[in-house]
Design a protein around this motif. Structure first.
Motif, PDB file in Angstrom:
ATOM      1  N   ALA A   5       0.853  -1.182   0.000  1.00 62.13           N
ATOM      2  CA  ALA A   5       0.000   0.000   0.000  1.00 62.13           C
ATOM      3  C   ALA A   5       0.888   1.231   0.000  1.00 62.13           C
ATOM      4  N   GLY A   6       0.388   2.302  -0.569  1.00 60.93           N
ATOM      5  CA  GLY A   6       1.128   3.554  -0.566  1.00 60.93           C
ATOM      6  C   GLY A   6       0.675   4.465  -1.683  1.00 60.93           C
ATOM      7  N   PRO A   7       1.005   5.753  -1.580  1.00 59.14           N
ATOM      8  CA  PRO A   7       0.585   6.719  -2.603  1.00 59.14           C
ATOM      9  C   PRO A   7       1.385   6.560  -3.893  1.00 59.14           C
ATOM     10  N   HIS A   8       0.755   6.960  -4.990  1.00 54.63           N
ATOM     11  CA  HIS A   8       1.377   6.888  -6.314  1.00 54.63           C
ATOM     12  C   HIS A   8       0.859   8.082  -7.119  1.00 54.63           C
ATOM     13  N   ALA A   9       1.759   8.813  -7.761  1.00 53.49           N
ATOM     14  CA  ALA A   9       1.352   9.956  -8.581  1.00 53.49           C
ATOM     15  C   ALA A   9       2.167   9.959  -9.868  1.00 53.49           C
ATOM     16  N   GLY A  10       1.551  10.461 -10.920  1.00 52.33           N
ATOM     17  CA  GLY A  10       2.247  10.529 -12.195  1.00 52.33           C
ATOM     18  C   GLY A  10       1.753  11.683 -13.036  1.00 52.33           C
ATOM     19  N   LEU A  11       2.590  12.078 -13.976  1.00 53.75           N
ATOM     20  CA  LEU A  11       2.264  13.149 -14.899  1.00 53.75           C
ATOM     21  C   LEU A  11       2.730  12.728 -16.279  1.00 53.75           C
ATOM     22  N   ARG A  12       1.869  12.906 -17.282  1.00 56.24           N
ATOM     23  CA  ARG A  12       2.226  12.545 -18.653  1.00 56.24           C
ATOM     24  C   ARG A  12       1.795  13.689 -19.566  1.00 56.24           C
ATOM     25  N   ALA A  13       2.668  14.078 -20.467  1.00 55.52           N
ATOM     26  CA  ALA A  13       2.363  15.148 -21.416  1.00 55.52           C
ATOM     27  C   ALA A  13       2.583  14.635 -22.834  1.00 55.52           C
ATOM     28  N   ARG A  14       1.703  15.058 -23.737  1.00 52.70           N
ATOM     29  CA  ARG A  14       1.826  14.701 -25.152  1.00 52.70           C
ATOM     30  C   ARG A  14       2.039  15.989 -25.949  1.00 52.70           C
ATOM     31  N   PHE A  15       2.926  15.907 -26.940  1.00 52.53           N
ATOM     32  CA  PHE A  15       3.277  17.056 -27.754  1.00 52.53           C
ATOM     33  C   PHE A  15       3.050  16.724 -29.223  1.00 52.53           C
ATOM     34  N   PRO A  16       1.911  17.114 -29.803  1.00 47.08           N
ATOM     35  CA  PRO A  16       1.678  16.848 -31.232  1.00 47.08           C
ATOM     36  C   PRO A  16       2.394  17.902 -32.083  1.00 47.08           C
ATOM     37  N   PHE A  17       3.393  17.487 -32.847  1.00 51.66           N
ATOM     38  CA  PHE A  17       4.127  18.416 -33.709  1.00 51.66           C
ATOM     39  C   PHE A  17       3.347  18.705 -34.981  1.00 51.66           C
ATOM     40  N   SER A  18       2.630  17.704 -35.447  1.00 46.17           N
ATOM     41  CA  SER A  18       1.803  17.843 -36.647  1.00 46.17           C
ATOM     42  C   SER A  18       0.730  16.764 -36.569  1.00 46.17           C
ATOM     43  N   ARG A  19      -0.059  16.653 -37.635  1.00 45.83           N
ATOM     44  CA  ARG A  19      -1.103  15.630 -37.658  1.00 45.83           C
ATOM     45  C   ARG A  19      -0.517  14.226 -37.557  1.00 45.83           C
TER      46      ARG A  19
ATOM     47  N   GLY B 262       6.876  11.490 -19.558  1.00 51.28           N
ATOM     48  CA  GLY B 262       6.146  11.205 -18.334  1.00 51.28           C
ATOM     49  C   GLY B 262       7.068  10.992 -17.155  1.00 51.28           C
ATOM     50  N   TYR B 263       6.492  11.125 -15.968  1.00 47.48           N
ATOM     51  CA  TYR B 263       7.226  10.905 -14.721  1.00 47.48           C
ATOM     52  C   TYR B 263       6.246  10.349 -13.693  1.00 47.48           C
ATOM     53  N   GLU B 264       6.684   9.345 -12.944  1.00 49.11           N
ATOM     54  CA  GLU B 264       5.864   8.762 -11.882  1.00 49.11           C
ATOM     55  C   GLU B 264       6.701   8.604 -10.626  1.00 49.11           C
ATOM     56  N   LEU B 265       6.056   8.782  -9.486  1.00 52.74           N
ATOM     57  CA  LEU B 265       6.700   8.604  -8.191  1.00 52.74           C
ATOM     58  C   LEU B 265       5.734   7.806  -7.320  1.00 52.74           C
ATOM     59  N   GLY B 266       6.237   6.764  -6.706  1.00 51.65           N
ATOM     60  CA  GLY B 266       5.382   5.935  -5.862  1.00 51.65           C
ATOM     61  C   GLY B 266       6.108   5.486  -4.611  1.00 51.65           C
ATOM     62  N   GLU B 267       5.348   5.296  -3.582  1.00 53.09           N
ATOM     63  CA  GLU B 267       5.876   4.798  -2.309  1.00 53.09           C
ATOM     64  C   GLU B 267       5.070   3.568  -1.934  1.00 53.09           C
ATOM     65  N   ARG B 268       5.757   2.503  -1.531  1.00 52.63           N
ATOM     66  CA  ARG B 268       5.051   1.272  -1.167  1.00 52.63           C
ATOM     67  C   ARG B 268       5.573   0.744   0.164  1.00 52.63           C
ATOM     68  N   ARG B 269       4.664   0.296   0.961  1.00 52.10           N
ATOM     69  CA  ARG B 269       5.002  -0.391   2.211  1.00 52.10           C
ATOM     70  C   ARG B 269       4.434  -1.799   2.128  1.00 52.10           C
ATOM     71  N   PHE B 270       5.276  -2.776   2.418  1.00 53.62           N
ATOM     72  CA  PHE B 270       4.888  -4.182   2.396  1.00 53.62           C
ATOM     73  C   PHE B 270       4.916  -4.686   3.833  1.00 53.62           C
ATOM     74  N   GLN B 271       3.794  -5.101   4.325  1.00 52.86           N
ATOM     75  CA  GLN B 271       3.734  -5.672   5.669  1.00 52.86           C
ATOM     76  C   GLN B 271       4.253  -7.104   5.633  1.00 52.86           C
ATOM     77  N   GLN B 272       5.013  -7.470   6.597  1.00 52.89           N
ATOM     78  CA  GLN B 272       5.523  -8.838   6.760  1.00 52.89           C
ATOM     79  C   GLN B 272       6.183  -9.350   5.485  1.00 52.89           C
ATOM     80  N   TRP B 273       7.168  -8.607   4.989  1.00 49.80           N
ATOM     81  CA  TRP B 273       7.976  -9.061   3.867  1.00 49.80           C
ATOM     82  C   TRP B 273       8.692 -10.314   4.315  1.00 49.80           C
ATOM     83  N   LEU B 274       9.632 -10.831   3.588  1.00 56.00           N
ATOM     84  CA  LEU B 274      10.275 -12.104   3.906  1.00 56.00           C
ATOM     85  C   LEU B 274      10.839 -12.137   5.323  1.00 56.00           C
ATOM     86  N   THR B 275      11.500 -11.070   5.757  1.00 54.28           N
ATOM     87  CA  THR B 275      12.103 -11.078   7.096  1.00 54.28           C
ATOM     88  C   THR B 275      11.666  -9.889   7.940  1.00 54.28           C
TER      89      THR B 275
END
Length: 187
Positions: free
Chosen positions: A8-22, A29-42
């Motif tokens: 569980a944890g927050p996740h955010a991202g941003l993506r931009a598109r640039f059309p030069f022509s038809r 794009g850029y994404e940043l996420g944080e995750r916490r895992f309860q009771q991982w292997l050790t």
């Protein structure tokens, strides 16, 4: 690596598109996420992941695209940190009788700093498609003239992954699929 563990944890991202022509366009794009895992292997695990991407698209008589993705994950457990690079190229073109042929090639390199814990190695090799280089061909056709968004398709793909270590672990898989798929961009 995370298939058998809830996170569980927050996740955010941003993506931009640039059309030069038809016909020509780029994206970033850029994404940043944080995750916490309860009771991982050790112990409880805490990860911070970042991902950046650049892409180019061409739409003309053929559709072409290329993308570069860089991934970085910092972790407090051994084998959780990695630096990854993925380059993907794809293309598609129309054949007679409304048949479309598409292909994709992805090559990548992941550096698991500090190695991967032995109990997770086989799981990474088999189940993490996003960590595998692949080549894929697909042939598809609309289901009917009235129902353009549904299509019949045949897909052949080859996946490859290799983890360096003693002994080195390698995974290769070939897949052939036939089915019905849905396209959201159909007119």
């Amino acid at each position: 690596l995370y298939a058998n563990h809830l996170s569980a944890g927050p996740h955010a991202g941003l993506r931009a598109r640039f059309p030069f022509s038809r016909r020509h366009g780029a994206s970033a794009g850029y994404e940043l996420g944080e995750r916490r895992f309860q009771q991982w292997l050790t112990k409880d695990r805490y990860d911070v992941a970042q991902q950046g991407s650049l892409g180019y698209q061409y739409r003309g008589p053929v559709v072409l695209g290329a993308d570069y993705l860089a991934s970085y994950n910092r972790s407090n457990v051994p084998g959780g940190a990695y630096l990854g690079h993925r380059v993907t190229g794809r293309g598609a073109f129309a054949l007679p009788a409304e048949v479309t042929r598409a292909a994709q090639l992805a090559i990548q390199f992941f550096d698991f700093r500090g190695g991967i814990p032995e109990q997770s190695q086989r799981e990474v090799l088999r189940y993490r498609e996003d960590l595998q280089s692949n080549a894929e061909l697909k042939v598809s056709r609309p289901f009917s003239e009235r129902i353009q968004s549904w299509e019949l398709s045949i897909r052949a793909a080859y996946f490859r992954n290799k983890l360096l270590g003693v002994p080195p672990l390698e995974f290769n898989r070939g897949v052939v699929l036939a089915g019905i798929s849905w396209r959201s961009d159909a007119e």
